[in-house]
Design a protein around this motif. Structure first.
Motif, PDB file in Angstrom:
ATOM      1  N   GLN A 155       0.863  -1.180   0.000  1.00 55.35           N
ATOM      2  CA  GLN A 155       0.000   0.000   0.000  1.00 55.35           C
ATOM      3  C   GLN A 155       0.891   1.218   0.000  1.00 55.35           C
ATOM      4  OE1 GLN A 155      -2.476   0.138   3.446  1.00 55.35           O
ATOM      5  NE2 GLN A 155      -4.220  -0.729   2.377  1.00 55.35           N
ATOM      6  N   ARG A 156       0.716   2.046  -0.999  1.00 54.96           N
ATOM      7  CA  ARG A 156       1.527   3.262  -1.020  1.00 54.96           C
ATOM      8  C   ARG A 156       0.838   4.314  -0.165  1.00 54.96           C
ATOM      9  NH1 ARG A 156       1.446   6.226  -6.308  1.00 54.96           N
ATOM     10  NH2 ARG A 156      -0.057   7.452  -5.154  1.00 54.96           N
ATOM     11  N   TRP A 157       1.528   4.750   0.854  1.00 53.63           N
ATOM     12  CA  TRP A 157       0.950   5.735   1.772  1.00 53.63           C
ATOM     13  C   TRP A 157       1.387   7.153   1.436  1.00 53.63           C
ATOM     14  CZ3 TRP A 157       1.115   3.254   7.374  1.00 53.63           C
ATOM     15  CH2 TRP A 157       0.156   2.223   7.416  1.00 53.63           C
ATOM     16  N   ALA A 158       2.509   7.286   0.752  1.00 48.86           N
ATOM     17  CA  ALA A 158       2.983   8.624   0.397  1.00 48.86           C
ATOM     18  C   ALA A 158       3.908   8.524  -0.799  1.00 48.86           C
ATOM     19  CB  ALA A 158       3.731   9.258   1.571  1.00 48.86           C
ATOM     20  N   THR A 159       3.906   9.551  -1.611  1.00 50.12           N
ATOM     21  CA  THR A 159       4.832   9.605  -2.735  1.00 50.12           C
ATOM     22  C   THR A 159       5.161  11.066  -2.986  1.00 50.12           C
ATOM     23  OG1 THR A 159       5.217   8.869  -5.021  1.00 50.12           O
ATOM     24  CG2 THR A 159       3.023   9.716  -4.519  1.00 50.12           C
ATOM     25  N   THR A 160       6.098  11.333  -3.891  1.00 49.76           N
ATOM     26  CA  THR A 160       6.429  12.729  -4.134  1.00 49.76           C
ATOM     27  C   THR A 160       5.474  13.314  -5.172  1.00 49.76           C
ATOM     28  OG1 THR A 160       8.111  14.284  -4.846  1.00 49.76           O
ATOM     29  CG2 THR A 160       8.195  12.097  -5.826  1.00 49.76           C
ATOM     30  N   ILE A 161       5.111  14.578  -4.957  1.00 51.06           N
ATOM     31  CA  ILE A 161       4.228  15.207  -5.935  1.00 51.06           C
ATOM     32  C   ILE A 161       5.044  15.901  -7.023  1.00 51.06           C
ATOM     33  CG2 ILE A 161       2.277  15.479  -4.363  1.00 51.06           C
ATOM     34  CD1 ILE A 161       3.040  18.364  -3.950  1.00 51.06           C
ATOM     35  N   ASP A 162       6.376  15.916  -6.871  1.00 53.68           N
ATOM     36  CA  ASP A 162       7.211  16.505  -7.934  1.00 53.68           C
ATOM     37  C   ASP A 162       8.530  15.734  -8.066  1.00 53.68           C
ATOM     38  OD1 ASP A 162       8.588  17.811  -5.665  1.00 53.68           O
ATOM     39  OD2 ASP A 162       6.890  19.199  -5.706  1.00 53.68           O
ATOM     40  N   ASP A 163       9.611  16.249  -7.493  1.00 50.43           N
ATOM     41  CA  ASP A 163      10.913  15.590  -7.668  1.00 50.43           C
ATOM     42  C   ASP A 163      11.110  14.453  -6.664  1.00 50.43           C
ATOM     43  OD1 ASP A 163      11.377  17.530  -9.515  1.00 50.43           O
ATOM     44  OD2 ASP A 163      12.819  18.661  -8.323  1.00 50.43           O
ATOM     45  N   ALA A 164      11.917  13.468  -7.061  1.00 52.93           N
ATOM     46  CA  ALA A 164      12.357  12.452  -6.100  1.00 52.93           C
ATOM     47  C   ALA A 164      13.463  13.067  -5.245  1.00 52.93           C
ATOM     48  CB  ALA A 164      12.881  11.225  -6.832  1.00 52.93           C
ATOM     49  N   LEU A 165      13.681  12.509  -4.058  1.00 51.62           N
ATOM     50  CA  LEU A 165      14.661  13.101  -3.150  1.00 51.62           C
ATOM     51  C   LEU A 165      16.083  13.039  -3.724  1.00 51.62           C
ATOM     52  CD1 LEU A 165      15.381  14.527  -0.607  1.00 51.62           C
ATOM     53  CD2 LEU A 165      15.253  12.380   0.642  1.00 51.62           C
ATOM     54  N   GLY A 166      16.450  11.896  -4.295  1.00 56.43           N
ATOM     55  CA  GLY A 166      17.791  11.778  -4.886  1.00 56.43           C
ATOM     56  C   GLY A 166      17.971  12.784  -6.017  1.00 56.43           C
ATOM     57  N   ALA A 168      16.534  15.679  -6.150  1.00 59.53           N
ATOM     58  CA  ALA A 168      16.723  16.996  -5.529  1.00 59.53           C
ATOM     59  C   ALA A 168      18.187  17.168  -5.109  1.00 59.53           C
ATOM     60  CB  ALA A 168      15.797  17.156  -4.322  1.00 59.53           C
ATOM     61  N   PHE A 169      18.785  16.096  -4.569  1.00 59.79           N
ATOM     62  CA  PHE A 169      20.215  16.150  -4.228  1.00 59.79           C
ATOM     63  C   PHE A 169      21.042  16.372  -5.489  1.00 59.79           C
ATOM     64  CE2 PHE A 169      19.340  14.400  -0.004  1.00 59.79           C
ATOM     65  CZ  PHE A 169      20.386  14.894   0.753  1.00 59.79           C
ATOM     66  N   ASP A 170      20.717  15.627  -6.544  1.00 60.90           N
ATOM     67  CA  ASP A 170      21.508  15.712  -7.777  1.00 60.90           C
ATOM     68  C   ASP A 170      21.386  17.097  -8.417  1.00 60.90           C
ATOM     69  OD1 ASP A 170      22.288  13.100  -7.419  1.00 60.90           O
ATOM     70  OD2 ASP A 170      20.757  12.255  -8.719  1.00 60.90           O
ATOM     71  N   LYS A 171      20.185  17.662  -8.396  1.00 65.59           N
ATOM     72  CA  LYS A 171      19.995  18.986  -9.005  1.00 65.59           C
ATOM     73  C   LYS A 171      20.660  20.072  -8.177  1.00 65.59           C
ATOM     74  CE  LYS A 171      15.791  17.978 -11.603  1.00 65.59           C
ATOM     75  NZ  LYS A 171      14.308  18.014 -11.573  1.00 65.59           N
ATOM     76  N   PHE A 214       9.687  18.308  -3.244  1.00 60.56           N
ATOM     77  CA  PHE A 214      11.037  18.856  -3.118  1.00 60.56           C
ATOM     78  C   PHE A 214      11.350  19.962  -4.116  1.00 60.56           C
ATOM     79  CE2 PHE A 214      11.311  14.571  -1.267  1.00 60.56           C
ATOM     80  CZ  PHE A 214      11.726  14.928   0.007  1.00 60.56           C
ATOM     81  N   SER A 215      10.422  20.256  -5.032  1.00 56.88           N
ATOM     82  CA  SER A 215      10.802  21.233  -6.055  1.00 56.88           C
ATOM     83  C   SER A 215      10.875  22.651  -5.491  1.00 56.88           C
ATOM     84  CB  SER A 215       9.867  21.140  -7.268  1.00 56.88           C
ATOM     85  OG  SER A 215       8.650  21.748  -6.985  1.00 56.88           O
ATOM     86  N   GLY A 216      10.054  22.973  -4.488  1.00 54.06           N
ATOM     87  CA  GLY A 216      10.121  24.300  -3.879  1.00 54.06           C
ATOM     88  C   GLY A 216      11.447  24.513  -3.150  1.00 54.06           C
TER      89      GLY A 216
END
Ligand code: KG4
Ligand code: ZN
Length: 361
Positions: A155-166, A168-171, A214-216
């Protein structure tokens, strides 16, 4: 049971043999991962066509090496398990077609595996964890919290609405002129930085919606960097440290929510556990934050060895064993077509835009 696993969904060409005998702990007989990082570094990210070609060139040799390392012949293998999605479709085609060819030639069953299921079940291979447990998957392509209830039951309880965390680190790394892959370099730079210098936003903190964003944060980093450019080494270190603090804080808020929900959803669970997987789980600040949080909430914190947290084929072989054991392998087989998108939980509504930009799963 002896299963040969193959993983080619992104920029690692990997093969592994995993064995399970009766009630004994499973054994990883071989685990070979060839990273393509150097081939993509000049482009600052994974180039799908280069990845697919590199898989074609490397995979036969990697499979041969995994078999040789395991000390087994193909005849001793019970089934071939290959990642069939989600991921870059070129690589998926290479891996799945190779697996089909091997399985057909050797007369063995073929099990098509969801890469995310590989990540989700790894803690059972490494730590013998019982269902249910909570999984935080933080990689270059995915940022999800899943309730893992059983094999094939997520069951997926949460996901990202924009960028993945990795991502965000890479960008962030790219913006600051740090080399690819960004995550480890941001962490390294942050060590000499002042985490209190920049007050970056903690996206979604306190929100009733359980998801990540994470995009903000990325935009805030860009604005801060632009405002004080040109950047000294100390500026870069301070931005990295402040970014990491914001990420850890935002994660803690989201994870805290999920731990509470888990208690409510599975009240009978005697030893509740949070498992982390994905490359970002290597980050020590994030790990320490999660560890503390689990201790406070009475959860066991499980972080499989990094080699098995990042992309590898042992997790694919293991998922194959879990499916074989449950009699759930027959729905796959030779007709299976690779799927570039393949959510683990087909019930939760897909998040528009989420994960689409990340190459990795
Ligand atoms: O799991 P992984 O190796 O590949 C997939 O995405 O499937 O994860 C790679 C991601 C990259 O975005 C990388 O920058 C990030 O994990 N990463 C880190 C660290 N090491 C790797 N992020 C933060 N801190 C790290 N130490
Ligand atoms: Zn992955």
């Amino acid at each position: 049971m002896r299963v040969l696993g193959i993983e080619t969904s992104c920029d690692e060409t990997a093969a592994s043999v995993v064995a399970l005998d009766g009630d004994a702990a499973p054994k990883i007989l071989s685990n070979i991962v060839l990273s393509q990082i150097e081939e993509h570094a000049a482009f600052g990210g994974v180039v799908p066509e280069i990845a697919a070609r590199a898989h074609v060139e490397a995979l036969d040799g990697i499979v041969e090496a995994a078999l040789a390392d395991s000390g087994l012949d193909l005849a001793d293998i019970d089934a071939i398990a290959a990642t069939a999605g989600p991921g870059l479709v070129g690589g998926l085609i290479v891996g799945l077609m190779t697996a089909k060819a091997i399985a057909a030639a050797a007369g063995k069953p073929l099990i098509a595996i969801n890469h995310l299921e590989g990540h989700a079940l790894t803690a059972r291979l490494t730590d013998g964890l019982d269902f249910p447990y909570l999984l935080l998957l933080v990689s270059g392509g995915h940022t999800q919290i899943l309730a893992v209830r059983g094999v094939g039951d997520y069951q997926r309880w949460a996901t990202t609405i924009d960028d993945a965390l990795g991502e965000a680190f890479d960008k962030t790394a790219k913006m600051l002129g740090l080399p690819y892959p960004g995550g480890p370099n941001v962490e390294k730079a942050a060590q000499a930085g002042n985490a209190a210098r920049f007050a970056f936003p903690r996206p979604m903190k306190g929100s009733a919606q359980p998801d990540f964003s994470f995009s903000g944060l990325k935009t805030a980093v860009r604005q801060a960097a632009t405002a004080i450019a040109p950047l000294s080494d100390q500026d870069v270190a301070d931005i990295c440290a402040s970014f990491q603090a914001a990420v850890a804080d935002a994660l803690a808020d989201r994870v805290g929510r999920a731990l509470a929900r888990f208690r409510e959803a599975f009240p009978g669970t005697r030893n509740p556990a949070l498992v982390v997987a994905g490359g970002v789980a290597a980050n020590r600040t994030i790990k320490a934050t999660l560890e503390r949080q689990c201790a406070e909430a009475g959860f066991t914190f499980v972080a499989p060895p990094l080699k098995l947290c990042t992309d590898n084929a042992a997790m694919i072989a293991w998922a194959g064993i879990e499916r074989l054991r449950e009699g759930m392998a027959q729905e796959n087989g030779f007709d299976f077509v690779p799927r570039s998108r393949w959510p683990l939980d087909s019930i939760s509504t897909p998040m528009v835009g989420s994960g689409r930009r990340g190459a990795k799963a």
